[in-house]
Write a protein that holds these residues in place. Structure first.
Motif, PDB file in Angstrom:
ATOM      1  N   ILE A   1       4.890   1.164  -9.417  1.00  0.00           N
ATOM      2  CA  ILE A   1       3.958   0.655  -8.409  1.00  0.00           C
ATOM      3  C   ILE A   1       2.843  -0.086  -9.136  1.00  0.00           C
ATOM      4  CG2 ILE A   1       2.437   1.249  -6.496  1.00  0.00           C
ATOM      5  CD1 ILE A   1       4.015   3.809  -6.114  1.00  0.00           C
ATOM      6  N   ILE A   2       2.647  -1.358  -8.774  1.00  0.00           N
ATOM      7  CA  ILE A   2       1.630  -2.175  -9.440  1.00  0.00           C
ATOM      8  C   ILE A   2       0.589  -2.589  -8.404  1.00  0.00           C
ATOM      9  CG2 ILE A   2       1.203  -4.275 -10.766  1.00  0.00           C
ATOM     10  CD1 ILE A   2       4.090  -4.169 -11.716  1.00  0.00           C
ATOM     11  N   PHE A   3      -0.646  -2.165  -8.634  1.00  0.00           N
ATOM     12  CA  PHE A   3      -1.756  -2.510  -7.753  1.00  0.00           C
ATOM     13  C   PHE A   3      -2.400  -3.799  -8.270  1.00  0.00           C
ATOM     14  CE2 PHE A   3      -1.100   1.909  -6.888  1.00  0.00           C
ATOM     15  CZ  PHE A   3      -1.464   2.088  -5.557  1.00  0.00           C
TER      16      PHE A   3
ATOM     17  N   ARG B   1      -1.287  13.579  -8.180  1.00  0.00           N
ATOM     18  CA  ARG B   1      -1.199  14.942  -7.678  1.00  0.00           C
ATOM     19  C   ARG B   1      -0.376  15.039  -6.400  1.00  0.00           C
ATOM     20  NH1 ARG B   1      -5.713  14.253 -10.576  1.00  0.00           N
ATOM     21  NH2 ARG B   1      -6.627  16.049 -11.669  1.00  0.00           N
ATOM     22  N   ASP B   2       0.324  13.996  -6.080  1.00  0.00           N
ATOM     23  CA  ASP B   2       1.108  13.937  -4.844  1.00  0.00           C
ATOM     24  C   ASP B   2       2.596  14.065  -5.184  1.00  0.00           C
ATOM     25  OD1 ASP B   2       2.404  13.310  -2.477  1.00  0.00           O
ATOM     26  OD2 ASP B   2       0.917  11.814  -1.889  1.00  0.00           O
ATOM     27  N   PRO B   3       3.291  15.119  -4.710  1.00  0.00           N
ATOM     28  CA  PRO B   3       4.713  15.289  -5.026  1.00  0.00           C
ATOM     29  C   PRO B   3       5.576  14.109  -4.576  1.00  0.00           C
ATOM     30  CG  PRO B   3       3.817  17.293  -4.064  1.00  0.00           C
ATOM     31  CD  PRO B   3       2.764  16.237  -3.908  1.00  0.00           C
ATOM     32  N   GLY B   4       5.110  13.373  -3.583  1.00  0.00           N
ATOM     33  CA  GLY B   4       5.869  12.220  -3.137  1.00  0.00           C
ATOM     34  C   GLY B   4       5.969  11.128  -4.180  1.00  0.00           C
ATOM     35  N   PHE B   5       5.125  11.180  -5.208  1.00  0.00           N
ATOM     36  CA  PHE B   5       5.115  10.153  -6.238  1.00  0.00           C
ATOM     37  C   PHE B   5       5.592  10.734  -7.585  1.00  0.00           C
ATOM     38  CE2 PHE B   5       2.377   8.791  -2.925  1.00  0.00           C
ATOM     39  CZ  PHE B   5       2.495   7.399  -2.882  1.00  0.00           C
TER      40      PHE B   5
ATOM     41  N   ASN C   1       2.275   7.428   3.360  1.00  0.00           N
ATOM     42  CA  ASN C   1       3.586   7.749   3.919  1.00  0.00           C
ATOM     43  C   ASN C   1       4.552   6.572   3.837  1.00  0.00           C
ATOM     44  OD1 ASN C   1       2.735  10.328   4.483  1.00  0.00           O
ATOM     45  ND2 ASN C   1       2.338   9.943   6.666  1.00  0.00           N
ATOM     46  N   ASN C   2       4.050   5.368   4.027  1.00  0.00           N
ATOM     47  CA  ASN C   2       4.929   4.197   3.911  1.00  0.00           C
ATOM     48  C   ASN C   2       5.366   3.958   2.468  1.00  0.00           C
ATOM     49  OD1 ASN C   2       5.296   2.485   6.580  1.00  0.00           O
ATOM     50  ND2 ASN C   2       3.216   3.318   6.655  1.00  0.00           N
ATOM     51  N   LEU C   3       4.454   4.221   1.536  1.00  0.00           N
ATOM     52  CA  LEU C   3       4.840   4.130   0.127  1.00  0.00           C
ATOM     53  C   LEU C   3       5.917   5.171  -0.202  1.00  0.00           C
ATOM     54  CD1 LEU C   3       1.414   3.576  -1.681  1.00  0.00           C
ATOM     55  CD2 LEU C   3       3.385   2.048  -1.799  1.00  0.00           C
ATOM     56  N   CYS C   4       5.728   6.393   0.285  1.00  0.00           N
ATOM     57  CA  CYS C   4       6.707   7.446   0.031  1.00  0.00           C
ATOM     58  C   CYS C   4       8.058   7.110   0.657  1.00  0.00           C
ATOM     59  CB  CYS C   4       6.196   8.779   0.572  1.00  0.00           C
ATOM     60  SG  CYS C   4       4.872   9.490  -0.429  1.00  0.00           S
TER      61      CYS C   4
END
Length: 1560
Positions: free
Chosen positions: A59-61, A90-94, A295-298
C-alpha cells in the motif's frame, strides 16, 4: 497467509476499534523524530512504514498539493495520529500489507521556483518503486495506491507511464487498486486562485504542478484521455468530500463532486463527512469515515489473499510439514491456547492491558517514565525487554498468558507462544520451547522458513539434549541474523515448570539488542527465578498478581463465565451472597473457582448449590483430597482403573492420547476404556484436552499427587508409577504385535510394518520410544521387571530397533543404552549382577550404542537391515548376534574379536591422510593433507559437511558452543560455521600457529605462533584486533633466536588466562595471557646431592588441563617421559612417568584424564592428578598416532593415524553417577594387561590374496614374504607354503593348476609347484629378480606357461627345466586375460583396443586384427578389472575414467566365441549409474560385476543390460579396511567373499542372500 500448521487467527469481520483506540492512547506523545515544521511534513521519496512477515500487498500513500509523507496523514504531531503507520500496523486486516508513504516537493507557497510538474512526480514515484529493495524482493506482491488530492493525478499519470514504458511494465502488472481521496480528476477552481497568487507575487517562483491542477489544463486532458485505457482491470475507489474547507476568510468545496468522480464502471463512489483537508486525517479509529476507508482497503486486500491462498497454500503446507518433522514439533502450538481461550472471558484482562508497564513493554518503551502508574515495579526500565508476571499456583497465570497472546494477535503483532508443562518431558524442556518458537516464526516469515530448511538440507542435526546448541543453531546463527523491523513477542507460560529455566534465562540475557525481541513470562514466585532475573543484563520488569488483581477476574468469571448460568436462576441478593461465598473460599485461586463452577453445574436446585458450596473445602489440596476420597469409597474395579490412569497421567513422559491410554489399560487391566469414563473415573483431577490427550487439570494436581495424594490413597509413589508403566510397555513390546518378520530373500519396506503396527495399537509408538525411561525411573530391585525386560529383548529386541530406526530416532537407541546402564548400575548397588539375565541386558546396553556408532548410517537408509545385515557383522558374543540364525543368512567366519572392543567407529579416508582432529559439542572434524575438512556427527558418525581449506590442515579448534571451527595451515586460517555449512572468513598467515582458542564468548579467536606472537581476530570478520610480539628477555642472555621462530610448541587456556610456551633448550614458560607476565617456569628437580639441574630433555607436546579446578600442565618429552606441573604453584613438578615412549598428548575437558599416544600406536590413559596408568588401548596396527582429541563430555577419544580415524569409548571413561569428590584411583582397580582393546602381536599383515579354482582355499602373501594357506570353511590358517628369501612384502599372488606364483616387492618372482590340494608340498620352478617392476602375472589354463607383464614389455615363459622364453616389446598398458573360448589364446585389453594372441609364442593371431573400441566420448579410460563373466565364454571388462572430477565406471561384455571370427568389439559399453561411486571391484561372476561402493556396500550390476539397476547386498564396516584404504576383498569360486583384516582372512558366506534397490 494461514498455513496448515500455523495457528489460524480468529475471523474478524470488523476491527475492534475501541480496543485499538485504547492501545493508541498509550502513544499520546509527540513523535520524537519531529523537531521542526520541516520534519512534520515527512521525508521525501518512498518511506517504508510497515514491513509484515509475509507481504502480499504493498500500500503506497501519495499526498497532494502542499502535503507531506507524514503531515497529510496525521492530524497532529503525536505518534497516535499517524494512522498509516500506527493504526494499520495494529490492525489484523493488514497482516500481509506492507505500507509506504511517498513524499515529494509540492509546497506551492515556497518562494523558490520549480520545474516540477505532475509528470515528473509520477516518474519519480515509478523510479522509487523500481529501486526499492523490498519491492524488488517481492515482485509478486500487488500494489494499492491511496492518494489524496493532487496525489491522485500523480498516481494516474504513473499508471499510464508504467503501461507505456518498457522500463516499468512489471510495476504496471502489479497494480491492483487505487483509492482517490478528494482527487480533482477534472481540476479544481481553487487552483486558478493559487496560480494567480503565484504569478502576481514577486516572492513566489514558478510552480508548473499548480498549473496542472487548473481545469482543462493540458495535463488534466492528457490524463483523462489515456487513463481509461489502462484502468479497466483496476478496482477504483473515489472518496468524495461533503464539507466545505475554510480558505482565508471563506469556506468552499475544494474539489466538487463532479470533479471527484470519474464515472467509470469499475469505480466505487463513497461520500465522507469530511472537508478536503480532513478526508485523509482521523482523530481516533472509532471515526466512522476511517472505518469506511479501512473496510474497503481490507476488502481489496482479502481479494488478493484469496488468490494467493489458491496458488500457494499447498506448497507452503508441504514446506511446513517438512519443517515440522525436522524440528520435531509434535503438536500444533495453539492446542493449549485454544483450551485456555474457552475459560478466558473477553475483556477480562483489559485492566492489565491498559496498565502503563504492559503498554511500555508492548510498545517498546515509547511511553514516558513519568506516566507510569502503581503497576510498575521499582527499578522499571524505559524499554524493558522482558516482563515477568508471577503469582501463586492456580491464580490464573496461564489464562492471562493466553489473553496476552490474543491481545497482541488482535492488534496484528507478531506473537509466538509456549506453555511449559511437567506432564510432558518435551514440553518441560528448553528444547521443546526453542523448537516450537522457531517453527512458529518460520511459519510467519518465509525467509526464516528457507533458512531453517537449508539447515535441514545441509544435514545439521538437532540433538534433543543439547539446548545451548539448538539455541545457537536455530536462533543465534539463523533466525536472529534475519533483519526484522517489527517487534517479535514471545509469550512463555509456567517458567517454573521448565526443567532448565536457569540456562533458558541465561540465553535470553544474551540476545543482542539489535533484534527486536520482547518476552512475556509467567511463573510461580520462586526465589531461584527472581535471583536469576536480577542477574540478567537486559531490562526486566516484574509484577506480582495480588489477590485484588485475581479477584477481578474471579468475579467476572463467576458472573459471565461458561458455568455462570447456574447462578442466574437465583435472585440478585442470593446471587451476590453465593458469589461472595465463592470469592471468600477461593482464597484468590482462580483454578479452584473454575473447578467449583464446573461441579455446581450438576446441582439440581438453588439449595443444592448452597449445599455443595458448604461441603467443598477451600484450597486446591483439600479439593483434590475430596475427589480422591470419593474414589476410595468406590468399587475395587474403579479404584484399579483410577490408579492405573493416574499413574500414566502423572508419570508418563508426555500426555497420552485417549487411544493410547485406552490401549495401555487394555494391556494392563484387560479393560476397554470409554472416553467419557475418564473424567468420571478421576473426578476433576484429569481431563481430555482439545487435541485428545489426557492431562492433569493443573500442575497443582501433579504436585498434590506426587507429594502425598497417590501414596495416601493407593499406597503408590512416583517410582511405583514408573515401574507400573514400564511393565505395561514391556508387556506390549513382548507381544505378537512386535514379532520380528520371517526373513525372506528380499525384505519389504519397514514403513509398511510400522503403519500396520500403529494402526492396530495406538500405544505402540509410546512404548517403543519411552519404555526405557520408565525402567530407569522405576524400581531396580524388582525381578519381575528384569524378567520382562529380558524376555522382550530376547524375543522382539531386533524388531524394536527396526521400528525406532524407521522413525528416524536413532537417538532413542542411545538413550535406551544409557537408561539400561543406569538401571543396572542402581541394581548393582544392592545385588551382584552375576545372573544370566542381568548380563544379557548389559550386553544389550553395549550393543545399542555400538550399533548406532558402527551401523547408524546404514540403519537410517535401510532399517530392515537390522534383521539380516547387522547381526552377522556384530561380535559373536554380543547379544544381537546371539539371536541371529547363521544357518540361513549371511555368516562370517574367522573373525578374531568375539566381543565388542573399545572402538566405537573407524573411518577410512580414500582421498588423503588425516593431519588434524578436533571435537565439538555435537560434531567432530578431521583435517586432511589435501586440505579437506570433514565434519561428522558425534552420535551417528555420519558425514555432515565437507570444507576445502586449500592446503594441508595443521591444526583445528572448535568454539565453546561447537558451531564455529577454525582450521589453520602454514599459509592461511579459515573460520567455518559448521551448522550453516559456510565459510565465515579466510585470512592469510605467515607462520605456523601452535595453539588456538576461542575467547570473549566466541567473539574472538586467539592463537600463538611459532614466532612467539599472540594474534587475536574477530570471529565475525576475521579482522585482526590485537597482535602482541611477546618478550623473551626473561629467558636470559643465553637464548639465541633462529630462523623459523623461537618456540616449538605451546598451549593456551583462555579460562585460566594461561599460556605455556616451550623454548628450545630452556624451561617451559608459564605466562598470563592478558599481561604477558611470567608466572613460573617448569623444569625438572635438582639432581640429588648436587646443585645441578637435571638435563632439559626437548619437549614434543604440551597441554594445559582445560578444567580450571585442576591446575596441571602435562608435558611429553622426546625421550618419552610424561610429566605434570602445577600451574597454580609457579610450575612446580608434580609427577613423572616413563613407562612407554609417548609422542602425542591430550587432556580431557573434565581434567581427570590424560591420554598419551605411544610410538607403537597404543593409547595410554593416565589419571591426571597421580599419573597412574588406568587403561591401555591397543589398536591392531603399529601405525603411529598423529593426533588425539577428547570428546566434549570427556567420555570418548578420537585419534588419527595413517589414513584412518578411530573413535574410542573405553569403559574407564564412562563414569556413571560418580561423585565429584571420588578419585578415579578409588573407583578403578590397578592397571593390568586385560584392560585393552586388542592384544598386540608381532604379526605380519596379509598384503595379497587369491582363491583356488575349487573355492575351498585362499592363498595369501604377507608383509614378511611368506605365502600361507587358509581354508574357506573356517578362514583359519593351515600352514605356510613357502617364504621369499628376501622377506620382501608380497605384492601379487596367483594360482593355477598345481602352480603358484608370487611377487615379492615388485621384482622378486617366485614360482612353485605343489603336488595336490591335500598335502600342499611344493617345489621350486623359478626364482628370478627382474630388472623392471612386474605389473601382472598370468598362467595359461594348464599352468604350463606363465606370462610376466611389465610396463613396456611382456615375457612368456614355459615352466619346466627346458622351457623357452618369448619376449614381446610394446609400450602399452594391456591387461591380459585367458580366452575362455579357446585355451590356446589370450587377450590383451587396452582402453582403446582388444587384441587376441596365442599362448604358443605370444604372436598376434594371424586371422584377426586388433578390434578398436568404438566410443562416442573422448574421456580416457583405464582397464580396472577383467574376469570370466559367465559359462557362455564371455569376458567381463570394467573400465574407469581417469579424467579429473568424479570417477565413472563402465562395464563391457566381450563375446569371446564370436570375437575370433568377426573381430567385434565389446558390447554394451556404458557407465554404471553415475550416482554409484565404485570404490573397489570385487569380481565378475554370472554376468554381474560385484563391487564395493564408496559407502562400503557390496553391490552388483548386470553386464550386457543397458541401464541395469544396482543391487545392494550387504555393507562392510569401515574399520575392516586396511590402513591405506586399499581393500583386499575377492570373490571365490563358491561365491563367497574373502576379506583381509590385517593378519586374518574373514570369509563371508552367502553374501548375496539379500538384495535391495535404492532409489537414486
Amino acid at each position: 497467509m494461514d498455513s496448515a500448521f500455523r495457528r489460524r487467527r480468529k475471523t474478524k469481520t470488523s476491527l475492534d476499534v475501541a480496543s485499538l483506540a485504547s492501545v493508541l492512547a498509550g502513544l499520546s506523545i509527540d513523535d520524537p523524530t519531529i523537531h521542526d515544521d520541516d520534519d512534520a511534513f515527512g521525508a521525501l521519496g518512498l518511506i517504508n512504514l510497515l514491513s509484515p512477515a509475509q507481504p502480499l500487498v504493498d500500500i503506497i500513500f501519495v499526498h497532494g498539493l502542499a502535503g507531506g509523507s507524514r503531515k497529510t496523514w496525521s492530524s497532529s504531531k503525536k505518534l497516535q495520529h499517524f494512522w498509516p503507520k500506527e493504526w494499520l500496523s495494529r490492525d489484523p486486516g493488514f497482516e500481509h500489507a506492507r505500507v509506504y508513504s511517498f513524499g515529494y516537493r509540492s509546497d506551492w507557497i515556497n518562494t523558490k521556483s520549480s520545474i516540477l510538474d505532475v509528470g515528473v512526480f509520477a516518474e519519480t514515484l515509478l523510479a522509487s518503486i523500481q529501486s526499492s529493495p523490498s519491492m524488488v524482493e517481492n515482485r509478486d506482491s500487488r500494489i494499492i495506491f491511496v492518494a489524496h488530492s493532487m496525489g491522485g493525478l500523480v498516481v494516474k499519470k504513473a499508471c499510464i507511464d508504467a503501461n507505456t514504458s518498457s522500463n516499468y511494465q512489471d510495476i504496471a502488472s502489479r497494480i491492483e487498486s487505487i483509492f482517490f481521496l478528494g482527487t480533482p480528476h477534472n481540476g479544481s477552481e481553487i487552483a486558478k486562485t493559487a496560480e494567480t497568487i503565484v504569478a502576481l507575487s514577486p516572492f513566489h517562483g514558478n510552480k508548473p504542478y499548480v498549473k496542472d491542477l487548473i481545469p482543462a489544463s493540458t495535463m488534466i486532458r492528457t490524463i483523462n484521455h489515456d487513463f481509461p485505457r489502462y484502468s479497466k482491470n483496476l478496482q477504483l475507489f473515489s472518496f468524495i468530500e461533503t464539507l466545505e474547507t475554510r480558505v482565508g476568510g471563506t469556506s468552499r468545496l475544494i474539489v466538487s463532486r463532479d470533479s471527484a468522480v470519474m464515472g467509470y464502471a469499475n469505480e466505487k463512489r463513497i461520500h465522507m463527512n469530511k472537508d478536503h483537508r480532513g478526508i485523509c486525517k482521523f482523530e481516533t479509529p472509532t471515526d466512522p469515515d476511517f472505518i469506511i476507508l479501512r473496510n474497503n482497503l481490507c476488502w481489496t486486500i482479502n481479494n488478493v489473499i484469496q488468490r494467493w491462498n489458491a496458488s500457494l497454500y499447498e506448497h507452503d503446507a508441504e514446506t511446513l510439514r517438512n519443517l515440522q518433522d525436522y524440528l520435531d514439533v509434535r503438536e500444533k502450538p495453539e492446542d493449549v491456547l485454544i483450551e485456555l481461550e474457552d475459560v478466558a472471558l473477553p475483556g477480562s484482562a483489559s485492566w492489565f492491558f491498559n496498565s502503563s508497564l504492559f503498554c511500555m513493554w508492548r510498545d517498546c518503551g515509547t511511553r514516558e517514565l513519568g506516566q507510569l502508574d502503581s503497576f510498575s515495579s521499582p527499578g522499571t526500565l524505559e524499554s524493558p525487554q522482558m516482563l515477568w508476571v508471577n503469582a501463586l499456583p492456580g491464580a490464573g497465570k496461564s489464562i492471562l498468558a493466553s489473553q496476552v497472546v490474543n491481545h497482541l494477535e488482535d492488534h496484528n503483532m507478531n506473537c509466538y507462544y509456549y506453555f511449559f508443562s511437567l506432564e510432558d518431558r518435551m514440553k518441560s524442556s528448553v528444547s521443546g520451547l526453542l523448537r516450537s518458537i522457531a517453527f512458529q516464526m518460520a511459519a510467519n516469515y518465509p525467509n526464516i522458513r528457507q533458512k531453517l530448511l537449508r539447515l535441514k538440507e545441509s544435514g545439521v542435526s538437532l540433538d534433543s539434549d543439547k539446548n545451548k546448541l539448538i539455541w545457537r543453531k536455530l536462533f543465534v546463527n539463523c533466525i536472529f541474523t534475519y533483519r526484522i523491523d517489527r517487534p517479535q513477542y514471545w509469550i512463555i507460560d509456567a517458567l517454573d515448570e521448565c526443567r532448565d529455566f536457569d540456562n533458558l534465562l541465561a540465553m535470553f540475557g544474551k540476545v543482542e539488542t539489535s533484534f527486536p525481541l520482547r518476552i512475556f513470562l509467567t511463573s510461580r514466585p520462586l526465589p531461584q527465578i527472581k535471583n536469576k532475573m536480577e542477574s540478567l543484563s537486559i531490562g526486566v520488569c516484574e509484577y506480582y498478581l495480588n489477590v485484588d488483581d485475581i479477584e477481578q477476574n474471579i468475579k467476572r468469571f463467576i458472573q459471565d463465565g461458561p458455568h455462570s448460568q447456574v447462578l442466574h436462576h437465583t435472585s440478585d441478593l442470593r446471587r451476590q451472597k453465593l458469589t461472595g461465598k465463592i470469592l471468600a473460599k477461593s482464597e484468590g485461586c482462580f483454578l479452584w473457582v473454575v473447578l467449583v463452577m464446573q461441579e455446581l453445574e450438576h446441582a439440581y436446585s438453588t439449595e443444592d448449590v448452597e449445599r455443595i458450596l458448604d461441603e467443598i473445602p477451600p484450597g486446591m489440596d483439600k479439593l483434590y483430597t475430596r475427589a480422591l476420597t470419593e474414589i476410595v469409597g468406590a468399587d475395587e474395579e474403579r479404584k484399579r482403573v483410577t490408579k492405573a490412569m493416574l499413574s500414566f497421567v502423572v508419570c508418563a513422559m508426555r500426555p497420552l492420547t485417549v487411544g493410547e491410554l485406552a490401549h495401555a489399560l487394555r494391556i494392563h487391566l484387560r479393560v476397554t476404556l470409554l472416553e467419557n469414563a475418564i473424567r468420571s473415573a478421576c473426578g476433576n483431577i484429569i481431563h481430555v484436552n482439545k487435541s485428545g490427550r489426557v492431562c492433569l487439570v493443573h500442575q497443582t494436581a501433579r504436585d498434590f499427587l506426587l507429594d502425598h495424594g497417590l501414596f495416601e490413597t493407593f499406597k503408590m509413589n512416583f517410582t511405583d508409577g514408573n515401574h507400573s508403566i514400564a511393565l505395561i510397555c514391556l508387556d506390549y513390546l513382548r507381544s505378537t504385535h512386535m514379532r520380528p518378520v520371517k526373513v525372506p530373500a528380499s525384505l519389504g519396506p519397514s514403513t509398511d510394518r510400522i503403519e500396520r503396527r500403529l494402526g492396530s495399537s495406538p500405544f505402540a509408538q509410546y512404548a517403543c520410544m519411552h519404555f526405557s525411561d520408565h525402567i530407569k525411573k522405576g524400581s531396580s530391585d524388582d525381578d519381575i521387571l528384569l524378567e520382562s525386560l529380558y524376555k522382550f529383548l530376547t524375543a522382539n529386541g531386533i524388531s524394536w530397533i527396526e521400528h525406532v530406526a524407521a522413525c528416524g530416532k536413532l537417538s532413542v537407541l542411545v538413550q535406551t543404552s544409557q537408561n539400561l546402564r543406569g538401571f543396572l548400575y542402581a541394581r548393582g548397588k544392592r545385588k551382584p549382577l552375576i545372573d544370566e539375565k542381568s548380563q544379557f541386558i548389559e550386553r544389550w546396553s553395549v550393543d545399542l550404542i555400538r550399533i548406532v556408532a558402527k551401523f547408524g548410517k546404514h540403519l537410517t537408509k535401510l532399517p530392515q537391515s537390522i534383521y539380516v545385515l547387522v547381526p552377522p557383522l556384530a561380535p559373536r558374543e554380543s547379544a544381537i548376534a546371539s539371536q541371529y540364525d547363521r544357518r540361513r543368512g549371511i555368516d562370517i567366519v574367522s573373525m578374531s574379536n568375539d566381543a565388542w572392543d573399545d572402538r566405537l567407529c573407524g573411518i577410512s579416508f580414500q582421498e588423503a591422510r588425516p593431519t588434524a582432529v578436533a571435537s565439538g559439542e555435537s560434531t567432530f572434524a578431521i583435517g586432511l593433507q589435501n586440505g579437506t575438512v570433514l565434519v561428522y556427527d558425534n552420535v551417528t558418525f555420519q558425514l555432515l559437511h565437507s570444507f576445502q581449506h586449500g592446503e594441508a590442515v595443521k591444526m583445528m579448534q572448535y568454539s565453546s558452543t561447537g558451531d564455529l571451527l577454525i582450521s589453520a595451515g602454514r599459509r592461511r586460517s579459515r573460520l567455518w560455521n559448521v551448522l550453516d555449512n559456510i565459510e565465515v572468513w579466510e585470512e592469510t598467515t605467515t607462520v605456523d600457529p601452535l595453539s588456538l582458542a576461542f575467547t570473549d564468548g566466541d567473539r574472538r579467536v586467539i592463537g600463538i605462533t611459532r614466532s612467539n606472537i599472540l594474534i587475536e581476530r574477530d570471529t565475525t570478520s576475521g579482522r585482526e584486533v590485537k597482535r602482541i610480539v611477546r618478550p623473551s628477555s626473561h629467558l636470559g642472555p643465553s637464548i639465541h633466536f633462529i630462523s623459523g621462530g623461537d618456540i616449538n610448541c605451546a598451549s593456551l587456556d583462555v579460562a585460566a588466562n594461561l599460556l605455556a610456551t616451550v623454548h628450545r633448550g630452556h624451561p617451559i614458560i608459564l605466562s598470563e595471557l592478558d599481561t604477558n607476565e611470567e608466572i613460573g617456569q617448569c623444569e625438572p628437580n635438582m639432581v640429588a646431592g648436587t646443585r645441578e639441574v637435571a638435563v632439559l630433555e626437548p619437549v614434543v607436546a604440551v597441554a594445559i588441563c582445560p578444567n580450571p579446578d585442576v591446575n596441571l600442565l602435562a608435558v611429553v618429552h622426546r625421550d618419552g617421559a610424561l610429566t605434570t606441573y602445577d600451574t597454580g604453584a609457579r610450575g612446580a613438578l608434580v609427577e613423572t612417568v616413563q613407562d612407554f615412549i609417548h609422542v602425542q598428548l591430550a587432556c580431557s575437558p573434565d581434567g581427570r584424564t590424560i591420554a598419551v599416544g605411544e610410538v607403537s600406536g597404543m593409547i595410554l590413559l593416565y589419571e591426571a592428578v597421580t599419573l597412574r596408568l588406568i587403561y591401555r588401548i591397543n589398536h591392531r596396527s603399529d601405525l603411529a598416532i598423529r593426533a588425539i582429541a577428547f570428546s566434549a563430555n570427556s567420555e570418548r577419544l578420537i585419534d588419527i593415524r595413517e589414513s584412518q580415524c578411530n573413535v574410542w569409548e573405553p569403559p574407564v571413561l564412562m563414569r556413571t553417577d560418580l561423585q565429584e569428590t571420588e578419585s578415579m584411583s578409588d573407583m578403578l582397580p590397578a592397571y593390568n594387561d586385560h584392560n585393552r582393546a586388542d592384544e598386540t602381536e608381532n604379526v605380519s599383515e596379509i598384503t595379497a590374496i587369491t582363491s583356488t579354482s575349487c573355492g575351498e582355499f585362499v592363498i595369501c602373501g604377507t608383509s614378511n614374504g611368506s605365502v600361507v594357506l587358509h581354508r574357506t570353511d573356517t578362514g583359519r590358517k593351515i600352514n605356510t607354503l613357502y617364504e621369499h628369501a628376501a622377506r620382501s612384502c608380497i605384492s601379487q599372488i596367483s594360482i593355477s593348476s598345481h602352480v603358484i606364483v608370487s611377487i615379492g616387492g615388485t621384482n622378486d618372482l617366485v614360482v612353485k609347484r605343489y603336488r595336490s590340494q591335500i598335502d600342499w608340498t611344493s617345489e621350486g620352478l623359478l626364482h628370478e629378480y627382474t630388472k623392471e617392476p612386474i605389473r601382472q602375472v598370468l598362467f595359461n589354463s594348464e599352468g604350463t606357461k606363465l606370462l610376466v607383464a611389465f610396463d613396456c614389455s611382456a615375457v612368456l615363459r614355459e615352466l619346466g627345466p627346458n622351457g623357452t622364453t618369448h619376449k614381446f616389446h610394446r609400450p602399452s598398458a594391456e591387461t591380459w586375460a585367458n580366452d575362455p573360448a579357446s585355451p590356446d589364446r589370450l587377450y590383451a585389453i587396452r582402453h582403446d583396443a582388444v587384441a587376441l594372441y596365442t599362448w604358443n609364442d605370444l604372436s598376434l593371431d594371424a586371422t584377426l586384427a586388433e578390434a578398436v573400441l568404438q566410443r562416442t566420448d573422448t574421456v580416457p579410460l583405464i582397464v580396472q578389472y577383467v574376469g570370466l563373466a559367465s559359462r557362455r565364454h564371455d569376458l567381463g571388462i570394467v573400465y574407469s575414467s581417469s579424467a579429473s572430477g568424479p570417477v565413472s565406471t563402465f562395464g563391457a561384455l566381450l563375446p569371446c566365441s564370436s570375437f575370433a571370427g568377426k573381430g567385434l568389439p565389446p558390447v554394451n559399453l556404458g557407465p554404471i549409474r553415475t550416482s554409484i561411486r565404485v570404490h573397489h571391484i570385487i569380481g565378475i561372476s554370472d554376468g554381474k560385476i560385484f563391487f564395493l561402493n564408496k559407502d562400503l556396500w557390496v553391490c552388483s550390476v548386470a553386464l550386457g543390460s543397458e541401464g541395469a539397476r544396482c543391487s545392494y547386498h550387504m555393507f562392510i564396516p569401515d574399520e575392516w579396511l586396511k590402513a591405506n584404504n586399499r581393500p583386499l576383498l575377492i570373490l571365490t569360486a563358491k561365491s563367497e567373499l574373502a576379506l583381509v583384516k590385517r593378519d586374518e582372512v574373514v570369509i563371508i558366506k552367502r553374501p548375496f542372500t539379500y538384495s535391495t534397490v535404492f532409489s537414486t
